[in-house]
Motif scaffolding. Sequence first.
Motif, PDB file in Angstrom:
ATOM      1  N   VAL A  48       1.835 -10.755  -2.932  1.00  0.00           N
ATOM      2  CA  VAL A  48       0.796 -10.627  -3.949  1.00  0.00           C
ATOM      3  C   VAL A  48       1.091 -11.588  -5.097  1.00  0.00           C
ATOM      4  CG1 VAL A  48      -0.316  -9.090  -5.602  1.00  0.00           C
ATOM      5  CG2 VAL A  48       0.384  -8.222  -3.357  1.00  0.00           C
ATOM      6  N   VAL A  63      -5.852 -12.692  -5.290  1.00  0.00           N
ATOM      7  CA  VAL A  63      -5.664 -11.968  -6.556  1.00  0.00           C
ATOM      8  C   VAL A  63      -5.671 -12.887  -7.765  1.00  0.00           C
ATOM      9  CG1 VAL A  63      -4.321 -10.224  -5.319  1.00  0.00           C
ATOM     10  CG2 VAL A  63      -3.128 -12.016  -6.606  1.00  0.00           C
ATOM     11  N   MET A  82      -3.066  -5.328 -12.840  1.00  0.00           N
ATOM     12  CA  MET A  82      -4.125  -5.520 -11.850  1.00  0.00           C
ATOM     13  C   MET A  82      -5.460  -5.150 -12.475  1.00  0.00           C
ATOM     14  SD  MET A  82      -2.265  -3.996  -8.451  1.00  0.00           S
ATOM     15  CE  MET A  82      -2.272  -2.312  -9.043  1.00  0.00           C
ATOM     16  N   LEU A  85     -10.125  -4.415  -9.873  1.00  0.00           N
ATOM     17  CA  LEU A  85      -9.647  -4.014  -8.557  1.00  0.00           C
ATOM     18  C   LEU A  85     -10.792  -3.855  -7.580  1.00  0.00           C
ATOM     19  CD1 LEU A  85      -6.842  -1.640  -9.730  1.00  0.00           C
ATOM     20  CD2 LEU A  85      -6.518  -3.491  -8.096  1.00  0.00           C
ATOM     21  N   ASP A  89      -8.008  -4.170  -2.239  1.00  0.00           N
ATOM     22  CA  ASP A  89      -6.684  -4.125  -2.871  1.00  0.00           C
ATOM     23  C   ASP A  89      -5.928  -2.846  -2.512  1.00  0.00           C
ATOM     24  OD1 ASP A  89      -8.199  -5.573  -5.783  1.00  0.00           O
ATOM     25  OD2 ASP A  89      -6.955  -6.591  -4.286  1.00  0.00           O
TER      26      ASP A  89
END
Length: 118
Positions: A48, A63, A82, A85, A89
């Motif tokens: 990630v 991302v 984050m 979203l 995810d």
Amino acid sequence: QVQLVESGGGLVQSGGSLRLSCTASGTIFKIYSMGWYRQAPEKQRELVALTTSGGSTNYADSVKGRFTISRDNANNTVYLEMNKLKLDDTAVYYCNADIQRPYGMVFWGKGTLVTVSS
């Protein structure tokens, strides 16, 4: 021994935000990189985001612009902010640390589940 403990996972609606934390503890002299990986059901674990001791970062294309990795070197802690979203995810998020001294190997946390609902 070294332990990596993640926190901050949970259930969030699509478009929402979460912040993950991971702290490495134990006998640690130098960590080269700390990062976050994730594994969705029936999929392989994927990177990630990663940050090195020099401050460089690397993000998965999926991302970029939504997630931000940061690190507190003094406390051997890495964060993953984050935002925006998406359903895709949803996964178990794992923290990892490349601990150069004294081990010269990578350690993993047990993971924290992030579930994004519609």
